[in-house]
Design a protein around this motif. Structure first.
Motif, PDB file in Angstrom:
ATOM      1  N   PRO A  25      21.576  18.220  13.712  1.00 36.04           N
ATOM      2  CA  PRO A  25      22.051  17.247  12.844  1.00 36.04           C
ATOM      3  C   PRO A  25      21.397  16.993  11.329  1.00 36.04           C
ATOM      4  O   PRO A  25      20.600  17.932  10.778  1.00 36.04           O
ATOM      5  CB  PRO A  25      21.315  15.949  13.583  1.00 36.04           C
ATOM      6  N   ALA A  26      22.238  16.600  10.583  1.00 39.10           N
ATOM      7  CA  ALA A  26      21.882  16.937   9.044  1.00 39.10           C
ATOM      8  C   ALA A  26      20.771  15.883   8.897  1.00 39.10           C
ATOM      9  O   ALA A  26      20.626  14.963   9.354  1.00 39.10           O
ATOM     10  CB  ALA A  26      23.149  16.270   8.471  1.00 39.10           C
ATOM     11  N   GLN A  27      19.763  16.360   7.972  1.00 39.89           N
ATOM     12  CA  GLN A  27      18.730  15.602   7.507  1.00 39.89           C
ATOM     13  C   GLN A  27      19.012  14.890   6.491  1.00 39.89           C
ATOM     14  O   GLN A  27      19.686  15.002   5.707  1.00 39.89           O
ATOM     15  CB  GLN A  27      17.657  16.777   7.190  1.00 39.89           C
ATOM     16  N   GLN A  28      18.355  13.625   6.452  1.00 45.73           N
ATOM     17  CA  GLN A  28      18.732  12.653   5.455  1.00 45.73           C
ATOM     18  C   GLN A  28      17.343  12.259   4.820  1.00 45.73           C
ATOM     19  O   GLN A  28      16.314  12.040   5.630  1.00 45.73           O
ATOM     20  CB  GLN A  28      19.392  11.491   5.834  1.00 45.73           C
ATOM     21  N   ALA A  29      17.355  11.700   3.443  1.00 48.17           N
ATOM     22  CA  ALA A  29      16.116  11.507   2.848  1.00 48.17           C
ATOM     23  C   ALA A  29      15.895  10.044   3.241  1.00 48.17           C
ATOM     24  O   ALA A  29      17.104   9.130   3.163  1.00 48.17           O
ATOM     25  CB  ALA A  29      16.114  11.653   1.409  1.00 48.17           C
ATOM     26  N   GLN A  30      14.754   9.734   3.466  1.00 51.42           N
ATOM     27  CA  GLN A  30      14.264   8.262   3.665  1.00 51.42           C
ATOM     28  C   GLN A  30      13.980   7.666   2.543  1.00 51.42           C
ATOM     29  O   GLN A  30      13.193   8.326   1.620  1.00 51.42           O
ATOM     30  CB  GLN A  30      13.111   8.116   4.630  1.00 51.42           C
ATOM     31  N   LYS A  31      14.503   6.316   2.110  1.00 52.06           N
ATOM     32  CA  LYS A  31      14.360   5.818   0.890  1.00 52.06           C
ATOM     33  C   LYS A  31      13.466   4.248   1.431  1.00 52.06           C
ATOM     34  O   LYS A  31      14.103   3.544   2.087  1.00 52.06           O
ATOM     35  CB  LYS A  31      15.545   5.078   0.279  1.00 52.06           C
ATOM     36  N   ALA A  32      12.305   4.353   0.879  1.00 49.43           N
ATOM     37  CA  ALA A  32      11.504   3.256   1.234  1.00 49.43           C
ATOM     38  C   ALA A  32      11.363   2.284  -0.194  1.00 49.43           C
ATOM     39  O   ALA A  32      11.116   2.855  -0.964  1.00 49.43           O
ATOM     40  CB  ALA A  32       9.897   3.687   1.517  1.00 49.43           C
ATOM     41  N   ARG A  33      12.082   1.241   0.068  1.00 47.28           N
ATOM     42  CA  ARG A  33      12.069   0.199  -1.141  1.00 47.28           C
ATOM     43  C   ARG A  33      10.861  -0.807  -1.123  1.00 47.28           C
ATOM     44  O   ARG A  33      10.781  -1.375   0.017  1.00 47.28           O
ATOM     45  CB  ARG A  33      13.370  -0.504  -1.019  1.00 47.28           C
ATOM     46  N   PRO A  34      10.111  -1.005  -2.134  1.00 46.40           N
ATOM     47  CA  PRO A  34       9.184  -1.994  -2.258  1.00 46.40           C
ATOM     48  C   PRO A  34       9.700  -3.360  -1.988  1.00 46.40           C
ATOM     49  O   PRO A  34      10.758  -3.716  -2.409  1.00 46.40           O
ATOM     50  CB  PRO A  34       8.640  -1.889  -3.580  1.00 46.40           C
ATOM     51  N   GLY A  35       8.991  -4.259  -1.244  1.00 47.57           N
ATOM     52  CA  GLY A  35       9.522  -5.502  -0.931  1.00 47.57           C
ATOM     53  C   GLY A  35       9.344  -6.498  -2.279  1.00 47.57           C
ATOM     54  O   GLY A  35       8.839  -5.959  -3.115  1.00 47.57           O
ATOM     55  N   GLU A  37       7.844  -8.960  -3.097  1.00 50.67           N
ATOM     56  CA  GLU A  37       6.300  -9.402  -3.480  1.00 50.67           C
ATOM     57  C   GLU A  37       5.747  -8.150  -4.044  1.00 50.67           C
ATOM     58  O   GLU A  37       4.826  -8.076  -5.116  1.00 50.67           O
ATOM     59  CB  GLU A  37       5.471  -9.873  -2.195  1.00 50.67           C
ATOM     60  N   HIS A  38       5.926  -7.029  -3.511  1.00 48.51           N
ATOM     61  CA  HIS A  38       5.456  -5.677  -3.937  1.00 48.51           C
ATOM     62  C   HIS A  38       5.766  -5.314  -5.211  1.00 48.51           C
ATOM     63  O   HIS A  38       5.107  -4.936  -6.278  1.00 48.51           O
ATOM     64  CB  HIS A  38       5.790  -4.666  -2.845  1.00 48.51           C
ATOM     65  N   SER A  39       7.115  -5.497  -5.452  1.00 43.67           N
ATOM     66  CA  SER A  39       7.719  -5.022  -6.830  1.00 43.67           C
ATOM     67  C   SER A  39       7.478  -6.096  -7.944  1.00 43.67           C
ATOM     68  O   SER A  39       7.205  -5.598  -9.066  1.00 43.67           O
ATOM     69  CB  SER A  39       9.219  -4.947  -6.687  1.00 43.67           C
ATOM     70  N   LEU A  40       7.327  -7.192  -7.430  1.00 42.26           N
ATOM     71  CA  LEU A  40       6.857  -8.166  -8.374  1.00 42.26           C
ATOM     72  C   LEU A  40       5.484  -7.981  -8.830  1.00 42.26           C
ATOM     73  O   LEU A  40       4.935  -8.174 -10.065  1.00 42.26           O
ATOM     74  CB  LEU A  40       6.716  -9.863  -7.969  1.00 42.26           C
ATOM     75  N   ASP A  41       4.197  -7.693  -8.017  1.00 40.23           N
ATOM     76  CA  ASP A  41       3.076  -7.100  -8.217  1.00 40.23           C
ATOM     77  C   ASP A  41       3.215  -5.697  -9.408  1.00 40.23           C
ATOM     78  O   ASP A  41       2.398  -6.006 -10.144  1.00 40.23           O
ATOM     79  CB  ASP A  41       2.198  -6.651  -7.094  1.00 40.23           C
ATOM     80  N   MET A  42       4.179  -4.849  -9.142  1.00 39.45           N
ATOM     81  CA  MET A  42       4.331  -3.879  -9.857  1.00 39.45           C
ATOM     82  C   MET A  42       4.648  -4.100 -11.271  1.00 39.45           C
ATOM     83  O   MET A  42       4.106  -3.763 -12.248  1.00 39.45           O
ATOM     84  CB  MET A  42       5.406  -2.765  -9.497  1.00 39.45           C
ATOM     85  N   GLU A  43       5.562  -5.248 -11.428  1.00 38.75           N
ATOM     86  CA  GLU A  43       6.042  -5.694 -12.602  1.00 38.75           C
ATOM     87  C   GLU A  43       4.978  -6.303 -13.536  1.00 38.75           C
ATOM     88  O   GLU A  43       4.634  -6.084 -14.554  1.00 38.75           O
ATOM     89  CB  GLU A  43       7.383  -6.510 -12.542  1.00 38.75           C
ATOM     90  N   ASN A  44       4.228  -7.169 -12.731  1.00 45.80           N
ATOM     91  CA  ASN A  44       2.926  -7.974 -13.424  1.00 45.80           C
ATOM     92  C   ASN A  44       1.984  -6.783 -14.022  1.00 45.80           C
ATOM     93  O   ASN A  44       1.481  -6.996 -15.002  1.00 45.80           O
ATOM     94  CB  ASN A  44       2.381  -8.783 -12.441  1.00 45.80           C
ATOM     95  N   MET A  45       1.833  -5.772 -13.273  1.00 50.63           N
ATOM     96  CA  MET A  45       0.641  -4.695 -13.586  1.00 50.63           C
ATOM     97  C   MET A  45       1.326  -4.019 -14.854  1.00 50.63           C
ATOM     98  O   MET A  45       0.586  -3.667 -15.793  1.00 50.63           O
ATOM     99  CB  MET A  45       0.517  -3.701 -12.476  1.00 50.63           C
ATOM    100  N   CYS A  46       2.646  -3.747 -14.759  1.00 50.03           N
ATOM    101  CA  CYS A  46       3.243  -3.002 -15.989  1.00 50.03           C
ATOM    102  C   CYS A  46       3.228  -3.818 -17.319  1.00 50.03           C
ATOM    103  O   CYS A  46       2.970  -3.344 -18.292  1.00 50.03           O
ATOM    104  CB  CYS A  46       4.848  -2.771 -15.547  1.00 50.03           C
ATOM    105  N   ARG A  47       3.552  -5.195 -17.089  1.00 50.55           N
ATOM    106  CA  ARG A  47       3.386  -6.053 -18.179  1.00 50.55           C
ATOM    107  C   ARG A  47       2.114  -6.135 -18.774  1.00 50.55           C
ATOM    108  O   ARG A  47       1.750  -6.250 -19.990  1.00 50.55           O
ATOM    109  CB  ARG A  47       3.886  -7.613 -17.904  1.00 50.55           C
ATOM    110  N   ASP A  90       2.999   5.338  -8.048  1.00 53.41           N
ATOM    111  CA  ASP A  90       3.116   6.288  -7.039  1.00 53.41           C
ATOM    112  C   ASP A  90       4.219   5.633  -5.872  1.00 53.41           C
ATOM    113  O   ASP A  90       4.285   4.617  -6.045  1.00 53.41           O
ATOM    114  CB  ASP A  90       1.716   6.951  -6.466  1.00 53.41           C
ATOM    115  N   ALA A  91       4.140   6.397  -4.812  1.00 53.56           N
ATOM    116  CA  ALA A  91       5.110   6.002  -3.662  1.00 53.56           C
ATOM    117  C   ALA A  91       4.485   4.776  -3.152  1.00 53.56           C
ATOM    118  O   ALA A  91       5.416   4.006  -2.376  1.00 53.56           O
ATOM    119  CB  ALA A  91       4.918   7.117  -2.599  1.00 53.56           C
ATOM    120  N   GLU A  92       3.336   4.420  -3.167  1.00 56.20           N
ATOM    121  CA  GLU A  92       2.656   3.220  -2.407  1.00 56.20           C
ATOM    122  C   GLU A  92       2.599   2.111  -3.185  1.00 56.20           C
ATOM    123  O   GLU A  92       2.176   1.007  -3.156  1.00 56.20           O
ATOM    124  CB  GLU A  92       1.247   3.450  -2.044  1.00 56.20           C
ATOM    125  N   GLY A  93       3.123   2.375  -4.559  1.00 54.43           N
ATOM    126  CA  GLY A  93       3.174   1.315  -5.670  1.00 54.43           C
ATOM    127  C   GLY A  93       1.827   0.945  -6.740  1.00 54.43           C
ATOM    128  O   GLY A  93       1.742   0.144  -7.381  1.00 54.43           O
TER     129      GLY A  93
END
Length: 101
Positions: A25-35, A37-47, A90-93
């Protein structure tokens, strides 16, 4: 005649090898997207980091883009003076660094 006895088994092995590789079978990359709440935390940290670096208020920092890469995330933004920056996570946010662009 001897040549035919050698070629026939070799030909059979060759054909058998070709058909066996089609079952993998062909291998496919897994894409884990932050939820959300997690992406909002990342945005706040960036700001927060951008506001500190550019000596301005957090509410004045505009986040303009969010990209996911193989093992990291990047969040792009601009200051009120139109200075561009990129926050890297990083990958964990977890926040890694802020780059001026």
């Amino acid at each position: 005649m001897k040549i035919m006895k050698c070629i026939a088994p070799a030909l059979m092995l060759l054909l058998a090898g070709c058909s066996a590789s089609a079952d993998i079978p062909a291998q496919q990359a897994q894409k884990a997207r932050p939820g959300p709440e997690h992406s909002l935390d990342m945005e706040n940290m960036c700001r927060q980091n951008a506001a500190r670096r550019y000596n301005t208020g957090i509410q004045q920092i505009d986040v303009t883009g969010f990209e996911q890469f193989q093992g990291s995330y990047e969040m792009r933004g601009v200051t009120p003076r139109r200075e561009a920056f990129v926050c890297t996570f990083d990958a964990e946010g977890q926040f890694l660094h802020l780059s001026m662009r």
